[in-house]
Design an enzyme around this catalytic site. Structure first.
Site, PDB file in Angstrom:
ATOM      1  N   ARG A  51     -31.171 -38.595 -52.997  1.00  0.00           N
ATOM      2  CA  ARG A  51     -30.584 -39.449 -54.024  1.00  0.00           C
ATOM      3  C   ARG A  51     -30.069 -40.781 -53.500  1.00  0.00           C
ATOM      4  O   ARG A  51     -30.374 -41.832 -54.033  1.00  0.00           O
ATOM      5  CB  ARG A  51     -29.373 -38.765 -54.670  1.00  0.00           C
ATOM      6  N   LYS A  80     -34.155 -43.895 -28.720  1.00  0.00           N
ATOM      7  CA  LYS A  80     -34.284 -44.395 -27.342  1.00  0.00           C
ATOM      8  C   LYS A  80     -32.914 -44.696 -26.751  1.00  0.00           C
ATOM      9  O   LYS A  80     -32.804 -45.191 -25.650  1.00  0.00           O
ATOM     10  CB  LYS A  80     -35.105 -45.690 -27.328  1.00  0.00           C
TER      11      LYS A  80
HETATM   12  C1  NCD Z   1     -23.697 -35.753 -50.891  1.00  0.00           C
HETATM   13  C2  NCD Z   1     -23.577 -36.237 -49.451  1.00  0.00           C
HETATM   14  O1  NCD Z   1     -24.559 -36.645 -48.839  1.00  0.00           O
HETATM   15  O2  NCD Z   1     -22.449 -36.195 -48.968  1.00  0.00           O
HETATM   16  N1  NCD Z   1     -24.961 -35.996 -51.428  1.00  0.00           N
HETATM   17  C3  NCD Z   1     -25.226 -37.208 -51.989  1.00  0.00           C
HETATM   18  O3  NCD Z   1     -25.167 -38.241 -51.364  1.00  0.00           O
HETATM   19  N2  NCD Z   1     -25.460 -37.214 -53.298  1.00  0.00           N
HETATM   20  C4  NCD Z   1     -23.259 -34.349 -51.071  1.00  0.00           C
HETATM   21  C5  NCD Z   1     -23.902 -33.287 -50.223  1.00  0.00           C
HETATM   22  O4  NCD Z   1     -24.765 -33.541 -49.389  1.00  0.00           O
HETATM   23  O5  NCD Z   1     -23.499 -32.134 -50.415  1.00  0.00           O
END
Ligand code: NCD
Length: 353
Positions: A51, A80
Site C-alpha cells: 500500500r 554493498k
Molecule cells: C503498516 C506498516 O507498514 O507499518 N502497513 C502499512 O503501511 N499500511 C502496518 C503493518 O505492516 O502491519
C-alpha cells in the site's frame, strides 16, 4: 527544507489544510493532474510494502510527476554497504522528493538531515509511520465529520505497531480524544509515546477487546508485527490475541468506524468486510489522496533551510539494536531530554539505559 519524519513535523493547521486538499483532489482530480509535471519522487524502500509504496507511486503519477526508486534493499547499494546519509545525498541529485521506508528506527531522519530535498518517512522500524496517520485522519474525518471528542480503541501490537504511535501523536492534538489501549501485556504501548502526549488525552489500558466495545467511535485493529520479534515462540503465543468477528460487533455503536492500516493477517475476519462499519479499504484509498496532498505541500514549501539536526548530549551510546546507530557506525550518538525528563536517543527515541 520541510521533511516529515514524525507526524508532529506537521502542524494541526497543515493537517487540516491537507485534509481539505485531499477532499478537493477526490472531487476535482483534473485540477491536479499536471501539478507535479517534470518532478520526480524517489521511493527508497528498504523493507517490504504494498500500500504505502504503490500509493506513493500512484499519488505522484496522478499529479503528473514521475517515480524512480527501489522496493528492496538488495537492489540498492545498501547491499554493498552504502550508508543512509550517502544514499540521501546521491538521490538528492536525481529526484525532487524522497519517500523512505527502512527497518531501522531513525533512518529517514538521517536521510532528512543529509538530503537537499524533502524526505518523507514511509515507516521506520517500530517507530513512526506518519503517512499512514494521514490516511487514518482523512478516513476518520470523512466518516465521523470531526477529529475531536472521539473514543478510539487501539488493538493488537501497540509495542511495535508504528502506525499506532503516529496516530496517537496526531489525535492527541485534537481536543477531548480518549484512547483505549487493548493489547497483551507483552505488547503494551511504549512509555515514550504516552509520556510525549502527557495529559493532552486520556488513556485506559485493558487486555480485553470486549471490555469497552460499546464505547468505541473508532476501532483501530493492528497486526502483530512478526518481523519485529526476536523470539518467534513469543510471536506464536501472541499472534491470535485479537480476532474481530461479526458476533463481537453486536454491542458496538452503529456508527463506529473500523480501521486497520493493513495488511491484515487474521485480526479481522473477512466476514466483517460487508459490515457498513468496515472502513479499511476506504482508508487505503484515502492514503493515496493524502499522499498527493503531502507531496504538493512539501514541493510548494521551500524555505531553503536544511531539516534541523537536533542538538543534545553526546558521550552516551544507544543500545537499541533496531536503532539506525546500530548499523551506521559513523553516526554520532546524541541524546535529548524527553518531556519525562529522561534522556532519549534522537534517532529512535529509546530511553538511555
Ligand atoms: C503498516 C506498516 O507498514 O507499518 N502497513 C502499512 O503501511 N499500511 C502496518 C503493518 O505492516 O502491519
Amino acid at each position: 527544507m520541510k521533511s516529515v519524519i514524525d507526524i508532529l513535523d506537521l502542524s494541526v493547521e497543515e493537517l487540516d489544510d491537507m485534509i481539505k486538499t485531499a477532499i478537493d483532489i477526490s472531487k476535482n482530480p483534473d485540477k491536479y493532474a499536471n501539478k507535479c509535471k517534470g518532478k520526480k519522487l524517489a521511493t527508497l524502500f528498504f523493507e517490504p510494502s504494498t500500500r504505502t509504496r504503490l500509493s506513493f507511486e500512484a499519488a505522484m503519477y496522478e499529479l503528473g510527476g514521475n517515480v524512480i526508486g527501489f522496493s528492496e534493499a538488495n537492489s540498492s547499494s545498501a547491499s554493498k554497504g552504502e550508508s543512509v546519509a550517502d544514499t540521501a545525498k546521491i538521490v538528492s541529485c536525481y529526484a525532487d522528493i524522497i519517500a523512505m521506508r527502512h527497518p531501522k528506527e531513525g533512518a529517514p531522519y538521517v536521510a532528512a538531515i543529509n538530503a537537499s530535498i524533502p524526505v518523507i518517512n514511509a515507516g521506520d522500524g517500530g517507530h513512526h509511520h506518519p503517512t499512514q496517520t494521514l490516511a487514518d485522519l482523512l478516513t476518520v474525518y470523512r466518516e465521523k465529520g470531526r477529529l475531536d471528542g472521539l473514543t478510539i480503541g487501539l488493538v493488537g501490537d501497540l509495542k511495535y505497531g508504528r502506525t499506532v504511535h503516529s496516530l496517537i501523536n496526531a489525535m492527541s492534538r485534537y481536543e477531548g480524544n480518549k484512547f483505549v489501549l487493548v493489547s497483551p501485556r507483552e505488547l503494551k504501548l511504549p512509555d515514550y509515546v504516552r509520556n510525549d502526549v502527557g495529559n493532552k488525552a486520556q488513556f485506559v489500558e485493558t487486555t480485553d477487546l470486549m471490555e469497552y466495545m460499546d464505547k468505541f467511535d473508532i476501532l483501530y485493529m493492528t497486526r502483530i508485527q512478526r518481523e519485529r520479534f526476536t523470539d518467534l515462540d513469543v510471536y506464536n503465543r501472541l499472534k491470535d490475541s485479537y480476532i474481530l468477528t461479526p458476533d463481537k460487533l453486536i454491542n458496538a455503536k452503529k456508527d463506529m468506524c473500523i480501521l486497520h492500516p493493513l495488511p491484515r493477517v487474521n485480526e479481522i475476519s473477512v466476514k466483517v468486510d460487508d459490515d457498513e462499519r468496515a472502513c479499511y479499504f476506504k482508508q487505503a484509498l484515502n492514503g493515496k489522496l493524502m499522499r498527493m496532498a503531502l507531496i504538493l505541500h512539501l514541493l510548494e514549501l521551500n524555505d531553503g533551510k536544511r531539516f534541523p539536526k537536533l542538538d543534545g548530549e553526546s558521550g552516551h551510546v544507544c543500545k537499541n539494536p533496531t536503532c539506525i546507530t546500530s548499523t551506521e557506525q559513523e553516526l554520532e550518538h546524541v541524546f535529548k531530554k524527553g518531556k519525562d525528563g529522561l534522556l532519549r536517543c534522537i534517532y529512535c527515541d529509546k530511553t538511555l539505559s
